[in-house]
Design an enzyme around this catalytic site. Structure first.
Site, PDB file in Angstrom:
ATOM      1  N   ASN A   4       0.806  -1.213   0.000  1.00  0.00           N
ATOM      2  CA  ASN A   4       0.000   0.000   0.000  1.00  0.00           C
ATOM      3  C   ASN A   4       0.846   1.273   0.000  1.00  0.00           C
ATOM      4  O   ASN A   4       1.723   1.421   0.865  1.00  0.00           O
ATOM      5  CB  ASN A   4      -0.884  -0.025   1.259  1.00  0.00           C
ATOM      6  CG  ASN A   4      -1.618   1.278   1.492  1.00  0.00           C
ATOM      7  OD1 ASN A   4      -2.473   1.662   0.708  1.00  0.00           O
ATOM      8  ND2 ASN A   4      -1.269   1.964   2.563  1.00  0.00           N
ATOM      9  N   GLU A   5       0.588   2.141  -0.937  1.00  0.00           N
ATOM     10  CA  GLU A   5       1.125   3.518  -0.940  1.00  0.00           C
ATOM     11  C   GLU A   5       2.644   3.586  -0.854  1.00  0.00           C
ATOM     12  O   GLU A   5       3.190   4.540  -0.312  1.00  0.00           O
ATOM     13  CB  GLU A   5       0.503   4.324   0.223  1.00  0.00           C
ATOM     14  CG  GLU A   5      -0.961   4.604   0.011  1.00  0.00           C
ATOM     15  CD  GLU A   5      -1.604   5.426   1.131  1.00  0.00           C
ATOM     16  OE1 GLU A   5      -1.067   5.420   2.252  1.00  0.00           O
ATOM     17  OE2 GLU A   5      -2.633   6.065   0.876  1.00  0.00           O
ATOM     18  N   LEU A   6       3.328   2.602  -1.430  1.00  0.00           N
ATOM     19  CA  LEU A   6       4.781   2.595  -1.316  1.00  0.00           C
ATOM     20  C   LEU A   6       5.438   3.410  -2.427  1.00  0.00           C
ATOM     21  O   LEU A   6       6.313   4.216  -2.177  1.00  0.00           O
ATOM     22  CB  LEU A   6       5.278   1.146  -1.355  1.00  0.00           C
ATOM     23  CG  LEU A   6       4.760   0.294  -0.190  1.00  0.00           C
ATOM     24  CD1 LEU A   6       4.717  -1.172  -0.543  1.00  0.00           C
ATOM     25  CD2 LEU A   6       5.623   0.524   1.039  1.00  0.00           C
ATOM     26  N   SER A  34       0.379  -0.369  -4.758  1.00  0.00           N
ATOM     27  CA  SER A  34      -0.746   0.515  -5.015  1.00  0.00           C
ATOM     28  C   SER A  34      -0.353   1.753  -4.217  1.00  0.00           C
ATOM     29  O   SER A  34      -0.124   1.601  -3.023  1.00  0.00           O
ATOM     30  CB  SER A  34      -2.043   0.012  -4.421  1.00  0.00           C
ATOM     31  OG  SER A  34      -2.214  -1.372  -4.578  1.00  0.00           O
ATOM     32  N   ASP A  76      -4.386   8.473  -5.793  1.00  0.00           N
ATOM     33  CA  ASP A  76      -4.727   8.277  -4.383  1.00  0.00           C
ATOM     34  C   ASP A  76      -4.819   9.710  -3.873  1.00  0.00           C
ATOM     35  O   ASP A  76      -3.864  10.473  -4.000  1.00  0.00           O
ATOM     36  CB  ASP A  76      -3.559   7.486  -3.763  1.00  0.00           C
ATOM     37  CG  ASP A  76      -3.537   7.404  -2.247  1.00  0.00           C
ATOM     38  OD1 ASP A  76      -3.805   8.411  -1.590  1.00  0.00           O
ATOM     39  OD2 ASP A  76      -3.193   6.329  -1.723  1.00  0.00           O
TER      40      ASP A  76
END
Ligand SMILES: *[C@@H]1O[C@H](CO)[C@@H](O)[C@H](O)[C@H]1NC(C)=O
Ligand SMILES: *[C@@H]1O[C@H](CO)[C@@H](O)[C@H](O)[C@H]1NC(C)=O
Ligand SMILES: *[C@@H]1O[C@H](CO)[C@@H](O)[C@H](O)[C@H]1NC(C)=O
Ligand SMILES: *[C@@H]1O[C@H](CO)[C@@H](O)[C@H](O)[C@H]1NC(C)=O
Ligand SMILES: *[C@@H]1O[C@H](CO)[C@@H](O)[C@H](O)[C@H]1NC(C)=O
Ligand SMILES: *[C@@H]1O[C@H](CO)[C@@H](O)[C@H](O)[C@H]1NC(C)=O
Ligand SMILES: *[C@@H]1O[C@H](CO)[C@@H](O)[C@H](O)[C@H]1NC(C)=O
Ligand SMILES: *[C@@H]1O[C@H](CO)[C@@H](O)[C@H](O)[C@H]1NC(C)=O
Length: 907
Positions: free
Chosen positions: A455-457, A505, A537
């Site tokens: 997530n969000e990396l 993501s 995002d």
């Protein structure tokens, strides 16, 4: 508690069974839970967590009540030991394994006083050969599993020399119970000579020639690859026979798998299946969810079946298309760059949905029944995809099973997010084992849509690291690639060809891809000049720009966006005392985790107050705010008003991302943050912890219909546009009306509006039907007095459906902020029709904004619509669905209706 028996005393019956494979579910034993300090020793169950057994034995009260999230932290600060006596195992088995489907997290396991193993990964299956320990055991075989304190052990590891740290402190973004225990089932598996026991099964169905992330050729036959991991040793010369049956158990195809390959513990084979011998599986709204049963028998060289497994499967291709935008696409108006969307069975589609978080802190309480209730709300909400966010747990099989049946696609993630991870060989091999187990376990489910590394990396953490520590960045980037490309991608592509993978993501996709040597992906990262790439995002807590669409991100797919709101009074009441039922009470503030405290400090009010302030300001800025004399009623109205803002803000973004399907960005997905809650607190959820729908879930349901009409207003130019958007796979045509009204319901004459304006919208597209300068259109009128009602009525065909279907949608636009609008009493009335099981709501005297049907606690009722607008004289008849009614039907008498106008009243 289980009586300790002498190990040597075995009945003859058990000795006879001992020659056959015997699988004992360890939940059938009596267990004991003891703490490290030694003052607690209670009966326990498995699967479980220490917290759950402590609650079941009344050592602690309701885990989620009040400030227990803080007050119960003593539980995770010490070790907990689960123990039992494996009293009736056979002593003559050739081999005995302990098979743990999940241990959370750090354990030391002993049997008969001997150390068996230490484990350190919640998401791995552990299979431990205890044959020698058992045969040497001269006393009762006591099994004990000692669970360490995960937060303390993790902290110790982080403090070891050489460990990497992001420049952030420890965060508690949600309830911090850090439960420890055997959270998944456990078994004792006893095998005779030459016996094997399947411990995991892979079934991969793909088109011949298909590779991960590449567009499959739909004309090819299917390939079915099956691979079985066993306990015990596979005999030489094993073969695999298979049968594929349809839902009514008629055999579709059967025979022997070809290309069989075996090691001691894995046997693999595959077969091609003609394309036309099976029907396709489709997501909900795109066709039927056709399922088949595949049975694979492992045969010995002498043709004895030594193991048999059955998995329910579906035939479909699902791919994440990240290919470059072609010249043909550019000619259609699509901006250059790359694609970033999903294709099912060769068809691009619009992914409509939300982000799924763990529905309970304590997973053993989650079961097929609670999951089905939640996933039914997903389908009722017109959603076809969930992003199963990484920072929770891999979904249980029953969740995929239900999603297979309902047609919900599950974007699945490995459990990494917003952090920096070690890359030492032990850690990487631990991760690889975890990934291989999970990929193989769930691959047969047609609902499995995609694997993301975490997530969000890529688009958030990497750039932040680059800014804060540019010198160390090349090393951090190399470590990122080592974990998410070199380690995780092979774990996917070595086991499945049907599922696409991306390291993170959110990301901008890859430039090129190969399967020969690492790093496999040449990543695009921030090389985005001259085009539109990848996913978005978006969080913006400055509510002053909430409805300014030029602030929204433009991308191919929106995987997260949101704003927090309060749960309802009915939900709060179940979890905090009555004297805490006010907006900024101690309990509400301490339960709020936006913003997270930044440490484990319980007295840090500053961050949470900021989040409480954001909700307050958004309500004050955009709506009349409640000032009721009754403090509880006032609290309830405030909670609801934060939900109205949330719903309107998400609605504005959903319409923006859906319209994007017809703009150069060619946006083909909108997944908002987040589907549901795991506790009662201010969060981004659309469904509260007990299943109640917030205003958001209704608003998203309305805007996730196939054909919608939407207003887009530019405050700086005063220009209003009206668009019709369709996600059907063929064009639709129909007519649009747009009529101006005063709030008292009288139609405004002398203005143009739209009357029967013809509209055609192409497949997966959006069409602008009206563009008007509001200053000119409404010259002479006050914006505060006026609202616009828009409706579209069109016909078209749903995917894979021959019939023409009518599609209608109504939407409203307010020309001024609702905080400034001259709202009038809409004269709402509600009646219940017992026989027809419907409610009818009508507005007698004016336009009703955010009409809200409320109902008492003790039941969850979902209505066909709620939070809707009504014109004067309009009425709406609504069916409803009831779950968990503890009121014996009396809730019907407690149903009320209100609208935003009620916020202007003193009581
Ligand atoms: C706590 O548990 C961990 C992991 O099982 C173990 O290594 C450690 O020795 C235990 N400590 C105590 C005091 O039981
Ligand atoms: C078909 O077989 C499966 C697995 O053996 C069973 O669960 C299911 O109930 C059967 N269905 C019908 C329609 O007989
Ligand atoms: C069998 O599996 C081994 C190990 O994965 C591999 O090296 C070999 O090429 C495989 N053989 C066949 C015939 O697929
Ligand atoms: C692809 O394969 C080549 C040759 O094996 C290798 O040099 C390269 O680094 C690989 N990766 C990418 C992303 O091209
Ligand atoms: C940036 O992207 C372009 C277009 O895909 C590509 O041709 C180029 O090689 C990339 N540059 C780098 C440094 O990767
Ligand atoms: C927690 O935060 C408060 C206020 O910032 C501070 O006074 C206190 O020392 C902190 N306590 C701990 C244990 O860090
Ligand atoms: C709640 O507290 C915040 C932070 O102090 C404040 O800004 C806000 O106005 C308060 N909200 C209400 C409804 O009182
Ligand atoms: C509704 O409001 C408008 C504008 O204030 C006014 O002209 C009209 O007479 C009102 N209609 C009724 C039925 O009161």
């Amino acid at each position: 508690m289980h009586q300790r028996q002498a190990w040597k005393v075995l009945t003859p019956v058990l000795l006879q069974i001992a020659t056959a494979q015997q699988v004992t579910d360890l939940s059938t034993y009596s267990w004991t839970l003891q703490n490290e300090v030694g003052n607690i020793s209670i009966p326990a169950r498995i699967p479980s967590y220490a917290h759950l057994d402590l609650q079941a034995n009344n050592v602690v009260g309701q885990l989620e009540y009040g400030l227990n999230d803080f007050d119960l932290r003593w539980i995770w600060m010490q070790n907990w030991t689960y123990s039992t006596v494996l009293s009736d195992l056979s002593s003559s088995a050739a081999q005995t394994y302990l098979l743990f489907q999940g241990l959370d997290t750090f354990t030391s396991i002993e049997l008969c006083g001997q150390h068996v193993a230490s484990t350190n990964n919640q998401f791995r299956q552990y299979y431990l050969d205890v044959s020698d320990i058992l045969s040497d055991c001269n006393e009762s075989p006591l099994l004990s599993i000692n669970f360490g304190s995960a937060p303390q052990i993790a902290e110790d590891i982080a403090n070891e020399p050489g460990q990497e740290m992001w420049p952030y402190g420890t965060e508690i973004p949600g309830p911090a119970y850090a439960p420890a225990g055997p959270w998944q089932p456990a078994y004792a598996v006893q095998l005779g000579q030459s016996q094997v026991h399947p411990r995991n099964v892979l079934v991969d169905i793909y088109k011949q020639g298909q590779r991960n992330n590449l567009i499959p050729d739909q004309d090819q036959p299917w390939v079915m690859n099956a691979s079985i991991d066993v306990l015990g040793t596979l005999p030489d010369g094993a073969s695999l026979s298979y049968t594929v049956k349809d839902a009514s158990n008629g055999t579709v195809v059967s025979g022997n798998l070809a290309d069989v390959n075996q090691t001691d513990s894995v046997v693999t084979g595959s077969i091609t299946i003609p394309k036309d011998s099976v029907d396709l599986w489709w997501p909900v709204g795109m066709g039927p969810q056709t399922l088949y049963y595949v049975t694979i028998d492992v045969m010995s060289a002498s043709n004895q079946a030594i193991a048999s497994v059955t998995r329910r499967v579906g035939f479909r291709t699902i791919v994440l298309n990240e290919t470059p935008v072609t010249d043909d696409q550019i000619a259609l108006g699509i901006a250059p760059g790359n694609n970033w969307h999903f294709e099912i069975n060769g068809h691009p589609f619009y992914a409509k949905g939300s982000n799924f978080i763990p529905p309970d802190v304590f997973w053993p309480r989650v079961n097929a029944s609670t999951t089905r209730t939640l996933l039914n709300s997903v389908v009722a909400g017109n959603q076809n995809m969930l992003r199963v966010w990484s920072s929770g747990a891999y979904s249980p099989d029953f969740m995929y099973d239900i999603a297979d049946e309902l047609g919900i696609l599950l974007w699945s993630e490995f459990e990494f997010g917003d952090a920096l991870y070690p890359v030492n060989p032990e850690f990487l091999s631990n991760v690889y084992e975890e990934a291989v187990y999970q990929v193989r376990r769930v691959n047969h489910h047609p609902s499995l849509a995609y694997w993301a590394g975490g997530n969000e990396l890529e688009n958030l953490e990497l750039p932040t690291a680059n800014e804060s520590d540019p010198e160390r960045f090349p090393q951090l980037l190399a470590e990122y690639e080592q974990l998410f490309l070199t380690t995780l991608f092979p774990a996917v592509f070595e086991n499945t060809r049907s599922i696409s993978y991306a390291p993170s993501s959110t990301s901008n996709g890859f430039i090129s891809l190969n399967f020969t040597d690492p790093p496999y992906f040449q990543e695009r990262y921030d090389n985005t000049t001259g085009g539109i790439y990848g996913e978005t995002d978006y969080y913006n807590y400055d509510s002053s720009v909430a409805f300014n669409t030029s602030a929204y991100p433009v991308g191919r797919f929106s995987n997260e966006f949101g704003y927090h709101s309060m749960p309802s009074l009915q939900t709060w009441r179940q979890y905090i005392p009555d004297d805490q039922l006010s907006f900024n009470s101690t309990h509400v503030i301490y339960r709020n985790r936006h913003y997270p405290p930044g440490s484990l400090n319980t007295t840090n009010y500053a961050n949470t107050s900021k989040g409480m302030g954001e909700m307050t300001l958004a309500a004050q800025r955009w709506y009349p705010t409640p000032h009721k004399s009754d403090s509880i009623a006032n609290f309830s109205a405030w909670c609801w008003t934060t939900q109205v803002f949330q719903a309107e803000y998400y609605g504005s973004q959903i319409q923006f991302y859906r319209r994007g399907s017809g703009l150069p960005q060619r946006t083909l997905g909108s997944l908002y943050w987040q589907l549901e809650d795991q506790w009662a607190a201010p969060t981004w959820a659309g469904i509260e912890v007990d299943g109640r729908w917030k205003v958001l879930h209704y608003r998203a349901r309305d805007l996730y219909q196939n054909v919608v009409v939407s207003p887009f207003f530019d405050e700086s130019t005063r220009e209003l546009e009206v668009w019709v958007t369709s996600d059907l796979w063929e064009g639709v045509s129909g007519a649009v009306d747009a009529t101006w009204y005063f709030w008292n319901g009288t139609e405004v004459t002398n203005v143009k509006g739209l009357h029967g304006q013809e509209v055609s919208v192409g497949a997966l597209n959006s069409t602008r039907v009206w563009s008007v300068d509001l200053g000119e259109e409404l010259a002479g009128y006050d914006m505060e007095d006026i609202v616009l009602r828009m409706s579209v009525s069109a016909t078209g065909r749903r995917p894979n459906n021959e019939e023409k279907t009518p599609f209608t949608h109504t939407n409203w636009f307010h020309a001024s902020r609702l905080s400034e609008a001259n709202l009038v009493d809409p004269g709402l009335e509600i009646s219940h029709d017992q026989d027809g099981q419907t409610f009818t709501v009508s507005a007698k005297s004016g336009v009703s904004a955010f009409t809200w049907i409320d109902y008492p606690a003790g039941v969850v009722v979902t209505f066909d619509d709620n939070g809707f607008w009504l014109g004067k004289g309009e009425s709406k008849r609504l069916g409803y669905n009831v779950t968990g009614d503890t009121t014996g039907g009396a809730w019907v008498q407690g149903v009320t209706v209100q609208s935003l106008w009620n916020n202007t009243l003193d009581d």
